[in-house]
Every structure is written in structure tokens, then in C-alpha cells.
Enzyme design. Structure first.
Site, PDB file in Angstrom:
ATOM      1  N   CYS A   9       3.415   0.553  -8.449  1.00  0.00           N
ATOM      2  CA  CYS A   9       3.885  -0.815  -8.256  1.00  0.00           C
ATOM      3  C   CYS A   9       4.453  -1.352  -9.561  1.00  0.00           C
ATOM      4  O   CYS A   9       3.769  -1.363 -10.573  1.00  0.00           O
ATOM      5  CB  CYS A   9       2.732  -1.714  -7.803  1.00  0.00           C
ATOM      6  SG  CYS A   9       2.063  -1.248  -6.218  1.00  0.00           S
ATOM      7  N   CYS A  34       0.874  -1.176   0.000  1.00  0.00           N
ATOM      8  CA  CYS A  34       0.000   0.000   0.000  1.00  0.00           C
ATOM      9  C   CYS A  34       0.911   1.225   0.000  1.00  0.00           C
ATOM     10  O   CYS A  34       2.127   1.092  -0.060  1.00  0.00           O
ATOM     11  CB  CYS A  34      -0.999  -0.003   1.163  1.00  0.00           C
ATOM     12  SG  CYS A  34      -0.305   0.118   2.804  1.00  0.00           S
ATOM     13  N   CYS A  69      -1.986   1.518  -4.367  1.00  0.00           N
ATOM     14  CA  CYS A  69      -0.739   2.183  -4.759  1.00  0.00           C
ATOM     15  C   CYS A  69      -0.702   2.448  -6.255  1.00  0.00           C
ATOM     16  O   CYS A  69       0.231   3.054  -6.764  1.00  0.00           O
ATOM     17  CB  CYS A  69       0.494   1.422  -4.287  1.00  0.00           C
ATOM     18  SG  CYS A  69       0.873  -0.081  -5.168  1.00  0.00           S
TER      19      CYS A  69
END
Length: 137
Positions: A90, A12, A86
Site C-alpha cells: 500500500c 486488502c 496488504c
């Protein structure tokens, strides 16, 4: 027959709430049969104290965990990458399983609002565990 231990990475933004709760549940519920990593794209200095509190209510202590920065190495060594808000930060690698869990960020929320987030995470972790370790459930 070779038994491989799957590695799950929970990501996260701050690695202070959702991903830490998910990692705590996965470590506890898998009984060591899953390698668990967690990280954040912009980690905070410490874990959200409310997240620590609601996990303690479940008998899981995450107070000693430290938010960590997301690295490409962590993603490369993981079999399953679970992202929680996120977005595009990522890194994506072919051959990995990615899931995005839409969860409310517990940051700045009171205990009463964090408990349902925790319970949602627990259910999702149980479902994922049933897929990763079908014979063990």
C-alpha cells in the site's frame, strides 16, 4: 460552514472479502455521508461468494461489486486508508490517516468461520464512523 464528506479506502490483497465487507458496511451505516472506495493489491476475478452470503444475512448486498486494483490515485483522494493484510504494497502519502486492521482472510473458509470476521469488521466500521461523523451517531 462547509461540510466535507470524508473518503475512506478499504484495501486488502484480493479485494474479494474483507475490504468488500467493510465497504458494504460503511456505505450502509454512513447513509451516504462517507465516500467509500475499496481495492486490492492483487484483485481476484470475483467477490468471495461466502462474503456475499454473510453480508446478505445483514441485509447488505455486495454481489454486484467487482474487485478493483489499488491505484495511487485512490489513495491520494482518500482521507482514511484502512489496510487489511496488504502490508508494504500500500502506497503511503503524508497527511493521510492509515490504520491496519488485523483480520483473518475469509478466502476458502466456511460460512461459520466468516461470520465472526464479518461481525468484527462491522464493529470496526461502526467505531471508525463514530470518529469520522461524531455528531451523526
Amino acid at each position: 460552514m462547509t461540510v466535507t464528506t470524508p473518503t475512506v479506502l478499504f484495501v486488502c490483497i484480493h479485494n474479494a472479502g474483507r475490504s468488500q465487507m467493510a465497504a458494504g458496511f460503511m456505505r450502509e451505516l454512513s447513509g451516504g455521508r462517507v465516500e467509500v472506495l475499496s481495492a486490492g493489491s492483487e484483485p481476484k476475478d470475483q467477490i468471495n461468494p461466502v462474503a456475499v452470503q454473510v453480508m446478505a444475512e445483514e441485509g447488505i448486498d455486495i454481489a454486484g461489486e467487482q474487485p478493483k486494483i489499488l491505484t495511487t490515485e485512490a489513495v491520494k483522494e482518500s482521507d482514511v486508508v484502512i489496510t487489511m493484510g496488504c502490508g508494504d504494497t500500500c502506497p503511503i502519502f503524508p497527511g493521510k490517516r492509515y490504520e491496519d486492521w488485523e483480520l483473518t482472510d475469509p478466502a476458502g473458509r466456511p460460512v461459520e468461520e466468516v461470520r465472526p470476521i464479518r461481525d468484527d469488521i462491522k464493529q470496526r466500521v461502526q467505531d471508525l464512523l463514530a470518529e469520522l461523523l461524531p455528531a451523526a451517531v
